[in-house]
Structures are given as C-alpha cells and as structure tokens.
Write a protein that holds these residues in place. Structure first.
Motif, PDB file in Angstrom:
ATOM      1  N   ASP A 184       0.932  -1.257   0.163  1.00 14.74           N
ATOM      2  CA  ASP A 184      -0.065   0.432   0.210  1.00 14.74           C
ATOM      3  C   ASP A 184       0.583   1.100  -0.134  1.00 14.74           C
ATOM      4  O   ASP A 184       0.734   1.951  -1.071  1.00 14.74           O
ATOM      5  N   LYS A 185       2.066   1.076   0.568  1.00 15.43           N
ATOM      6  CA  LYS A 185       2.875   2.243   1.166  1.00 15.43           C
ATOM      7  C   LYS A 185       3.563   2.844  -0.481  1.00 15.43           C
ATOM      8  O   LYS A 185       3.981   3.704  -0.730  1.00 15.43           O
ATOM      9  N   PHE A 186       4.687   1.845  -1.245  1.00 13.12           N
ATOM     10  CA  PHE A 186       4.943   1.587  -2.104  1.00 13.12           C
ATOM     11  C   PHE A 186       3.773   1.837  -3.499  1.00 13.12           C
ATOM     12  O   PHE A 186       4.367   3.019  -4.508  1.00 13.12           O
ATOM     13  N   ALA A 187       2.444   1.246  -3.440  1.00 16.32           N
ATOM     14  CA  ALA A 187       1.645   2.062  -4.448  1.00 16.32           C
ATOM     15  C   ALA A 187       1.644   3.778  -4.497  1.00 16.32           C
ATOM     16  O   ALA A 187       1.152   4.332  -4.965  1.00 16.32           O
ATOM     17  N   ASP A 188       1.288   4.383  -2.339  1.00 15.32           N
ATOM     18  CA  ASP A 188       1.147   5.955  -2.189  1.00 15.32           C
ATOM     19  C   ASP A 188       2.176   5.905  -3.311  1.00 15.32           C
ATOM     20  O   ASP A 188       2.536   7.123  -3.806  1.00 15.32           O
ATOM     21  N   LEU A 189       3.612   5.654  -3.045  1.00 14.28           N
ATOM     22  CA  LEU A 189       4.623   6.419  -3.503  1.00 14.28           C
ATOM     23  C   LEU A 189       4.793   6.632  -4.896  1.00 14.28           C
ATOM     24  O   LEU A 189       5.221   7.721  -4.920  1.00 14.28           O
ATOM     25  N   THR A 190       4.876   5.301  -5.565  1.00 10.52           N
ATOM     26  CA  THR A 190       4.946   5.406  -6.575  1.00 10.52           C
ATOM     27  C   THR A 190       3.512   5.886  -7.802  1.00 10.52           C
ATOM     28  O   THR A 190       3.974   6.165  -8.889  1.00 10.52           O
ATOM     29  N   GLY A 191       2.201   5.801  -7.166  1.00 11.19           N
ATOM     30  CA  GLY A 191       1.415   6.937  -7.991  1.00 11.19           C
ATOM     31  C   GLY A 191       1.003   5.240  -8.673  1.00 11.19           C
ATOM     32  O   GLY A 191      -0.650   5.265  -9.385  1.00 11.19           O
ATOM     33  N   LYS A 192       1.555   4.179  -8.770  1.00  5.09           N
ATOM     34  CA  LYS A 192       1.421   2.614  -9.586  1.00  5.09           C
ATOM     35  C   LYS A 192       0.221   2.045  -8.593  1.00  5.09           C
ATOM     36  O   LYS A 192       0.915   0.929  -7.790  1.00  5.09           O
ATOM     37  N   GLU A 193      -1.141   1.972  -8.685  1.00  2.49           N
ATOM     38  CA  GLU A 193      -1.819   0.800  -8.116  1.00  2.49           C
ATOM     39  C   GLU A 193      -1.923  -0.462  -7.886  1.00  2.49           C
ATOM     40  O   GLU A 193      -2.553  -1.086  -7.129  1.00  2.49           O
ATOM     41  N   HIS A 252       9.916  -5.712  -8.035  1.00  4.93           N
ATOM     42  CA  HIS A 252       9.051  -5.074  -8.210  1.00  4.93           C
ATOM     43  C   HIS A 252       9.533  -3.489  -8.407  1.00  4.93           C
ATOM     44  O   HIS A 252       9.340  -2.499  -9.129  1.00  4.93           O
ATOM     45  N   PHE A 253       9.653  -3.113  -6.601  1.00  2.00           N
ATOM     46  CA  PHE A 253       9.641  -1.580  -6.402  1.00  2.00           C
ATOM     47  C   PHE A 253      10.327  -0.868  -6.996  1.00  2.00           C
ATOM     48  O   PHE A 253      10.741   0.136  -7.348  1.00  2.00           O
ATOM     49  N   SER A 254      11.318  -1.521  -7.175  1.00  2.00           N
ATOM     50  CA  SER A 254      12.513  -1.155  -7.358  1.00  2.00           C
ATOM     51  C   SER A 254      13.700  -0.344  -8.530  1.00  2.00           C
ATOM     52  O   SER A 254      13.768   0.401  -9.622  1.00  2.00           O
ATOM     53  N   GLU A 255      12.560  -1.382 -10.022  1.00  2.12           N
ATOM     54  CA  GLU A 255      12.377  -1.046 -11.109  1.00  2.12           C
ATOM     55  C   GLU A 255      11.605  -0.613 -11.388  1.00  2.12           C
ATOM     56  O   GLU A 255      11.660   0.642 -12.060  1.00  2.12           O
ATOM     57  N   GLU A 256      10.096   0.099 -10.144  1.00  2.00           N
ATOM     58  CA  GLU A 256       9.105   0.885 -10.583  1.00  2.00           C
ATOM     59  C   GLU A 256      10.147   2.243 -10.398  1.00  2.00           C
ATOM     60  O   GLU A 256       9.429   3.133 -10.837  1.00  2.00           O
ATOM     61  N   ILE A 257      10.383   2.445  -9.737  1.00  2.00           N
ATOM     62  CA  ILE A 257      10.833   3.575  -8.544  1.00  2.00           C
ATOM     63  C   ILE A 257      11.969   4.446  -9.577  1.00  2.00           C
ATOM     64  O   ILE A 257      12.947   5.292  -9.574  1.00  2.00           O
ATOM     65  N   GLY A 258      13.030   3.273 -10.029  1.00  2.00           N
ATOM     66  CA  GLY A 258      14.100   3.807 -11.323  1.00  2.00           C
ATOM     67  C   GLY A 258      15.265   4.840 -10.416  1.00  2.00           C
ATOM     68  O   GLY A 258      15.689   4.071  -9.192  1.00  2.00           O
ATOM     69  N   ASN A 259      15.506   5.629 -10.484  1.00  3.70           N
ATOM     70  CA  ASN A 259      16.346   6.280 -10.063  1.00  3.70           C
ATOM     71  C   ASN A 259      16.083   7.483  -9.149  1.00  3.70           C
ATOM     72  O   ASN A 259      16.693   8.965  -8.852  1.00  3.70           O
ATOM     73  N   ARG A 260      14.772   7.604  -8.836  1.00  4.35           N
ATOM     74  CA  ARG A 260      14.415   8.596  -7.868  1.00  4.35           C
ATOM     75  C   ARG A 260      14.796   8.951  -6.475  1.00  4.35           C
ATOM     76  O   ARG A 260      15.391   7.817  -6.272  1.00  4.35           O
ATOM     77  N   ASN A 261      14.899  10.168  -6.117  1.00  7.82           N
ATOM     78  CA  ASN A 261      15.715  10.111  -4.915  1.00  7.82           C
ATOM     79  C   ASN A 261      14.359  10.041  -3.704  1.00  7.82           C
ATOM     80  O   ASN A 261      14.304  11.528  -3.257  1.00  7.82           O
ATOM     81  N   ALA A 262      14.213   8.964  -2.746  1.00 10.24           N
ATOM     82  CA  ALA A 262      13.165   8.665  -2.479  1.00 10.24           C
ATOM     83  C   ALA A 262      13.243   8.206  -1.140  1.00 10.24           C
ATOM     84  O   ALA A 262      14.981   7.771  -0.980  1.00 10.24           O
TER      85      ALA A 262
END
Length: 457
Positions: free
Chosen positions: A69-78, A94-104
């Motif tokens: 749920d937290k990763f969905a909120d952070l990435t905007g990917k439901e 999955h998260f590392s592939e989706e977040i890319g190089n964002r400074n999060a």
C-alpha cells in the motif's frame, strides 16, 4: 497536549547531510521507546519524496501488505496493492524497477518486529540491498526501539547487514535545556522537577499539562487511573517480555535502593545465578545500568536507567492498590515528604549528564566521569584526565545555600577527596559545588572553587 517539534537539530542535520550525498544510503536509527524516533523520521521526510512504514508483529503477510500500500502511494501505481507477492524480496524487486533513479526515502520503523516474526528477514534485506537497492538513489532508514535486537541483529558484527549501513544514530533523550520549549512559563526549579520525573523523553513530557503545577501534574496525569502515564512502565514491560513479573519485581526493589546483586537476590528471593541473567537482559535493553565507582573493577551497583521508570516504580507501583480505588490525595500525602530526597538524587544525575555533555564549562578536558564511594564516604562525581593528572571532585546539593553553607560543604569535599586513590602524588585537584541556588557564587569562584547553581545550567 499538542506540542511543536522540539530540538533534534543534530539528528536532522546528520540525516539531511547524508541525504545531500545523492547516493544510496542505509541509515540505522535506534533508541529507547517513546524517545521521539518516529517524529524525527516524519520531520525529516515531510519535505521529501518518501514514505513511512510502521511494522507490526501481526504477521509477515500483513507487513508485506502494508508495504504494498505504501509503495502504491509513493509510486502512484495502484497495481502494487494487488500484486501477488509472498516475500519482501519479490516486492522490492518490483519496487526497485518502478522507482527507477528517483531520490526517495523509505523509512521502516520498528524493524525488530519483522525479526521477531522471522529471524531470516535480516538476510533477506541484505540481499534486497545488495541486489536491488545499492545502485538506486534510495535513502533507506531502518529504525527500531528494541535496543538489544538493533545492536545485535542489525548493527552487530555477525549481522548480515554488517558493513552495509552508510550511517547510524542512537537517538538520545533531549537535554534539560530543551524542556523550556515544552513549558515556557515554568520556573527553572519546576522544569528540573519535571526532568526528574520524565527525563528528556518527549512522549512523557507531552502527556503533562503546562497549565498545571508540578504537584497537580503528578496527581492528575500520573497518579490518576486511566491516564496514559498511570501504567506506562507496565505497558512497556509487557511489550518487551511475555512474562514481565520477575523483571517488574527487580525494578521495584532497585527503585527502593537495593542496588547490589547480593541485596537484590536476598530481597527478591531470586537465586544469584538466575538473577544475573535477568539483570543482563534489563541492561541490554537499557532499562538499567551498572555503575562502577572510580578506581574499581568490581563492586558496582545497578540503577534504573530511565527517569520516569525510576519515579513510577518508587512512587506509583507500590501504591497501585490505593490508586485503583481513587485515593490520589492519600497517596500523594504519603509520597510528598519523600519527593525532595528523590529530587536531590536526580539532581546528581543531571549534574553528571551536564558534565558529560559539556553543557557546563570545566577548567580541563576529561576522559571519565563517575561517582566514588568507599565505606561511609561518598563523592557524587569525580572527573578525571589521566594524561594531565587533573581531577575534579563534585558535590551536589538540591537546596539553597548561603556562602557559609557552601564553604562548609566544599571544605568537607576537600577532606573526603584525600581518601580517593588516584595519582595522589602528582594530581592537580579541583573542587566543584552544584546546588539549587548558591549565594555569592563569584566570591567562591574567586577563591578557586568551581560553583554552579540551577541558573547556570
């Protein structure tokens, strides 16, 4: 009462500097419960791209669901909410592939709960870091309150995460000088009394009421059944131990002054071998500390290492039966005559803390601060520097002193110092007096003494 975020400049500066490095970071934050770690994390990420994840001891599956749920909120990917994963590694892949190089920022709080559910989770997060996150621009915070578990399972040499962290910070209680931001209308002597009761723990301080006197706060916020602080130590002990009865018994008698292992064994009925194990656990969790006097390698004493625990076990726990019946005034009338002596002992602790943290100026640098006692003689603190042979003897008095009283106390301190065996032939001696109030301080200082009262702290 709602309080503003107070202090923590050092901690925030550390975190922001690590964040500014603009590279993958694994930061370990740890500290006792109620000390303000969660608020620190939330303050840090409030102006950053990030998410805060609070772990629970429900189940591994529930924690994975929370992270989804937290990763969905952070990435905007439901799709994260419905993704079919059964392991942390798969989720973070999955998260590392989706977040890319964002400074999060990913802040995982109460990480020890994950360890309790599955001790192998530390190895899993080692793999997550090594294979998925280390080349990303992520700022990972691993935070926990279980001091023993954080130091062994996360920071310890044998931990799979050993060598991975890029920074660590042990969050300490706030210093005495910051209490004025919680209670700006209080006199300094009243602020000290609050410190003697609550220490520098923000959670406890926030449960008191600045519109009440110290006495009223004790009655209405600590001794009254139903208030948060009424049974707070009992709640924390149940969180740490499945069977807290024996630990509670030990803490009770420590608060009453049974500080040596032999005394504790006799009064509690716990065999010395077993008692050592219980004391070791309490020490590892920072509920108690072992204090050795200057020049000794054994023969120390145990003391409760938390102001509120010390106050609660000394004054609340023994009176719970009456307090359950609402007899607050009766209980307060019993404990009130003992409070000044209690404050006196806590004043000694405050002075030692102030010296250790260099909040008060001394005429030399030092390497050690500890009490000294031998038979009937006792000195509240002795400060030493073996290289320069400087030694400072400190006497603490929670009372108002005129010049004559102060001089008499300092003369007695000089006499007692002769019994302290430490470089006696070549040492440079200094003598200090700390008190609630000292008249004609400057005159005593001109005589070569170090003199401070509450106004200087």
């Amino acid at each position: 009462m709602i309080q503003p975020f107070v202090n923590r400049e050092q901690e925030l500066d550390f975190l922001n500097k690590k964040y500014a490095e603009n590279s993958a970071q694994m930061i370990v934050l740890y500290g006792k419960r109620r000390i303000g770690k969660t608020e620190l994390i939330k303050k840090f990420i409030e102006d950053k791209d990030g998410t805060y994840i609070l772990c629970t001891n429900d189940s591994t599956e529930e924690n994975i669901k929370e992270m989804k749920d937290k990763f969905a909120d952070l990435t905007g990917k439901e799709y994260f909410r419905d993704i079919d994963v059964s392991s942390f590694y798969s989720l973070y892949k999955h998260f590392s592939e989706e977040i890319g190089n964002r400074n999060a920022v990913i802040a995982i709080d109460e990480f020890p709960y994950l360890i309790e559910l599955n001790r192998g989770v530390v190895s899993v997060f080692q793999k997550i870091w090594d294979e998925l996150l280390i080349d990303r621009n992520l700022f990972l915070i691993i935070c926990g309150s279980s001091m023993g578990m954080m130091e062994t399972e996360v920071l310890g040499y044998k931990s799979p995460l050993y060598g991975r962290r890029t920074g660590e910070w042990n969050v300490s209680p706030m210093s005495f000088k910051h209490l004025k931001y919680f209670y700006p209308v209080y006199e300094k002597s009243d602020l000290f009394c609050l410190w003697a009761i609550c220490g520098g723990i923000p959670f406890y301080l926030q449960k008191l009421d600045g519109s009440l006197t110290v006495e009223e706060n004790i009655k209405k916020k600590i001794l009254r059944k139903g208030e948060v602080l009424y049974n707070e130590p009992g709640v924390l002990l149940r969180e740490e131990f499945r069977e807290p009865k024996t630990y509670t018994l030990i803490l009770k008698y420590l608060s009453l002054g049974y500080n040596k292992q032999g005394e504790l064994s006799s009064v509690t009925g716990i065999e010395k071998g077993n008692l050592s194990k219980y004391l070791s656990v309490l020490e590892n969790l920072r509920f108690i500390e072992y204090i050795l006097p200057l020049g000794r390698k054994k023969g120390g004493i145990y003391e409760i290492n938390d102001q509120f625990f010390r106050f609660w076990f000394r004054f609340v726990y023994p009176n719970l039966s009456d307090l359950e019946m609402g007899l607050i005034d009766e209980v307060y009338s019993r404990i009130s005559p003992q409070l000044n002596a209690y404050y006196g002992k806590q004043f000694e602790r405050l002075v030692i803390e102030q010296i250790k943290t260099k909040e008060v100026p001394l005429p030399f640098t030092f390497t050690d601060v500890r009490p000294w006692w031998h038979k009937e003689n006792e000195i509240d603190a002795v400060v030493t520097n073996p290289e320069n042979r400087d030694i400072l003897f400190v006497e603490c008095k929670w009372k108002n002193l005129d010049k004559i009283d102060a001089g008499r106390i300092l003369s007695g301190l000089e006499k007692k110092s002769g019994s302290v065996q430490w470089n006696n032939e070549s040492r440079k001696e200094h003598f200090a007096l700390f008190a609630k109030k000292v008249e004609e301080k400057e005159t005593l200082r001109e005589m070569g003494y170090i003199v401070f009262d509450l106004d200087d702290i």
